[in-house]
Design an enzyme around this catalytic site. Structure first.
Site, PDB file in Angstrom:
ATOM      1  N   ILE A 266       6.313  -5.664   1.472  1.00  0.00           N
ATOM      2  CA  ILE A 266       6.916  -5.966   0.169  1.00  0.00           C
ATOM      3  C   ILE A 266       8.336  -5.408   0.066  1.00  0.00           C
ATOM      4  O   ILE A 266       9.127  -5.860  -0.758  1.00  0.00           O
ATOM      5  CB  ILE A 266       6.032  -5.456  -0.996  1.00  0.00           C
ATOM      6  CG1 ILE A 266       6.418  -6.180  -2.299  1.00  0.00           C
ATOM      7  CG2 ILE A 266       6.117  -3.932  -1.140  1.00  0.00           C
ATOM      8  CD1 ILE A 266       5.360  -6.188  -3.354  1.00  0.00           C
TER       9      ILE A 266
ATOM     10  N   GLY B 241       0.784  -1.238   0.000  1.00  0.00           N
ATOM     11  CA  GLY B 241       0.000   0.000   0.000  1.00  0.00           C
ATOM     12  C   GLY B 241       0.808   1.275   0.000  1.00  0.00           C
ATOM     13  O   GLY B 241       0.262   2.368  -0.142  1.00  0.00           O
TER      14      GLY B 241
ATOM     15  N   LYS C 125      14.143   0.958   3.503  1.00  0.00           N
ATOM     16  CA  LYS C 125      13.370   2.146   3.874  1.00  0.00           C
ATOM     17  C   LYS C 125      14.027   3.429   3.383  1.00  0.00           C
ATOM     18  O   LYS C 125      13.371   4.435   3.169  1.00  0.00           O
ATOM     19  CB  LYS C 125      13.219   2.227   5.408  1.00  0.00           C
ATOM     20  CG  LYS C 125      12.576   1.006   6.047  1.00  0.00           C
ATOM     21  CD  LYS C 125      11.125   0.845   5.643  1.00  0.00           C
ATOM     22  CE  LYS C 125      10.479  -0.330   6.354  1.00  0.00           C
ATOM     23  NZ  LYS C 125       9.113  -0.616   5.847  1.00  0.00           N
TER      24      LYS C 125
END
Length: 522
Positions: A266, A130, A409
């Site tokens: 993911i 998402g 990240k």
């Protein structure tokens, strides 16, 4: 006189008691303050319900049922937000973890080759898809950022599942939970996988309205989400359970004989299907585990990560947002809380159905305060998928190797996974055997010059050799030539107005480089 207000679409009953003004002033008692709070809470909820009903009238007819369902869920979350006060965990009631609460991965047995096929046929793989790539300066879904050999997160995931299906002659389905931010792009992208041996399903998590921090009312004026995308948000991955059920996929997989789903982010490149964990789950006989969380040893880089605790005789996830301020340092302690949640979860499908049907799932609310570009302060109410652990029976933590937690990240993570530190095979990354120790280097890249993927890539002619690197800090206007080798601890600081070019074929070992160093062509 009591006036009853009953809002039909949400199923929430709110009674509003008229409060008579007092004839004289006095210091309010605790009873008065409590009554005032209750009245203002009821009023906030009544006003929100009116706004939500008005929003519903602007929804297209073919989307009304879905919107109604999602608005009901949001209203219940909002009601809990108003009613709940204080930390969700009483710190003094946290119990010591039972010795059997967390099992070491090394104690798991491998399945026999003859069993692997039948056990994989019981599995569904779910990836949380998402998120956008905006924090790394990319447009569209984060899953389409190229991370290795021009392959994206999504490419690598599909390669992993297809390899599994081909190798064991099975049909493990891949399910993507998208958000309204990623669904359109993802649907177009997955068309290229049609010729591969992997069935891909998608469903959307909910779309909730952002609420003004001051008025506690939705900032949206209609349900044109694309026309005013800043007024809406996906409410965190804790929304997985309801949305998975509402999509019809939960029932579909139960009916087809699937037992467990393996859920992960993911962008965690270490979250591959693990046959040893699957074997343990399916060998439990009449005492099945309903919820298994992969945890790994906490380091100083992970002190903000959620941890497992024993509370009210059940395992549950404790997030930093739930910790009282006076206990924050204790929470961050590597000694007291030794593990943190990787967000790799194995959950029994029929247990999800049971918990949802009972209405017993009560996820802690994460209040996410944001300021929009127009300086409007808003609130997002979110939940985390791992917080559901307390709602299930038969919970277990598994202490897995660090290699199963490889999230990307920031561009500093991207540097690691693009480097010779890892080998890639069939979509899976594994640390190079040439690395002398199993820990990954600590890499810190300056936000101003390296935070965006495009800027990051422009600063490396080729990704350096970091097989022997322990720590890298880079700040300022720094570029790297070809075939640079970094070893030990390397710190490179270009001060404001300076520039440092690390020349091709350079080897830096335990070096601090600062000042101004330019290599000019002539």
């Amino acid at each position: 006189m009591v006036e009853e207000t009953n809002v039909g679409y949400s199923g929430i009953n709110i009674s509003t008691n008229a409060v008579k003004p007092k004839g004289h002033s006095r210091v309010p008692s605790s009873t008065d303050l409590k009554e005032f709070k209750e009245v203002t809470q009821r009023d906030s909820l009544v006003q929100l319900e009116k706004e939500m009903t008005a929003l519903l009238t602007t929804t297209a007819d073919d989307k009304k049922d879905l919107a109604k369902s999602q608005f009901t869920a949001f209203s219940r979350l909002f009601q809990r937000f108003l009613e709940e006060s204080g930390p969700s965990v009483d710190w003094d009631r946290i119990e010591k973890l039972p010795t059997d609460a967390i099992r070491d991965y090394d104690t798991l047995s491998k399945p026999s080759p003859d069993d692997i096929h039948s056990k994989l046929e019981k599995l569904v793989v779910v990836k949380l898809n998402g998120g956008l790539g905006t924090s790394m300066g990319c447009r569209g879904p984060k899953s389409v950022i190229q991370v290795r050999n021009d392959l994206t997160f999504l490419d690598l995931t599909v390669q992993q599942i297809e390899h599994l299906n081909k190798k064991y002659n099975v049909n493990v389905p891949l399910v993507l939970m998208n958000s309204f931010n990623t669904d359109k792009d993802t649907e177009q992208i997955i068309r290229k996988y049609k010729g591969l041996q992997v069935e891909i399903y998608t469903f959307n998590q909910s779309c909730f309205p952002r609420v003004s921090k001051e008025s506690l009312l939705p900032i949206a004026h209609d349900c044109d989400i694309e026309g005013n995308i800043e007024a809406w948000y996906p409410p965190g991955h804790g929304d997985f359970y309801d949305s998975f059920k509402n999509s019809g996929l939960l029932q579909k997989f139960i009916d087809s004989g699937r037992d467990y789903c393996f859920i992960s982010n993911i962008d965690n490149l270490g979250a591959t299907v693990d046959l040893n964990i699957l074997n343990m789950l399916l060998d439990r006989g009449t005492n099945p585990l309903e919820f298994v969380m992969e945890v790994t040893n906490k380091t100083k880089a992970d002190v903000k990560g959620g941890t497992l605790i024993q509370y009210e005789n059940k395992l549950r996830l404790l997030e930093i947002a739930q910790v009282p301020k006076e206990h924050l340092e204790e929470f961050k302690s590597v000694k007291k809380f030794k593990f943190f949640n990787t967000n790799n979860l194995w959950i029994k499908l029929d247990a999800i159905e049971k918990v949802l049907n009972e209405g017993s799932m009560n996820l802690e609310i994460i209040v996410n305060n944001k300021t929009l570009d127009n300086n409007l302060n808003i609130i997002q109410l979110e939940t985390a998928v791992g917080a559901a652990m307390k709602s299930f029976n038969g919970g277990l933590g598994i202490n897995v190797p660090r290699s199963r937690f490889l999230p990307v990240k920031k561009t500093s993570d991207l540097l690691l996974v693009m480097s010779n530190l890892y080998h890639m095979r069939n979509g899976s990354l594994s640390m190079s055997p040439l690395r002398m120790f199993p820990t990954t280097p600590l890499v810190k890249l300056g936000d101003k010059d390296f935070a965006k993927v495009k800027d990051f890539l422009s600063r490396f002619a080729t990704i350096p050799d970091i097989l022997e690197l322990d720590h890298l800090t880079v700040s300022g206007d720094v570029t790297f030539g070809r075939n640079v080798s970094l070893k030990g601890t390397v710190i490179i600081i270009a001060n404001h107005g300076d520039r440092i070019d690390i020349p091709s074929n350079a080897t830096l070992e335990n070096k601090i480089v600062s000042g101004n160093l330019r290599i000019l062509d002539h």
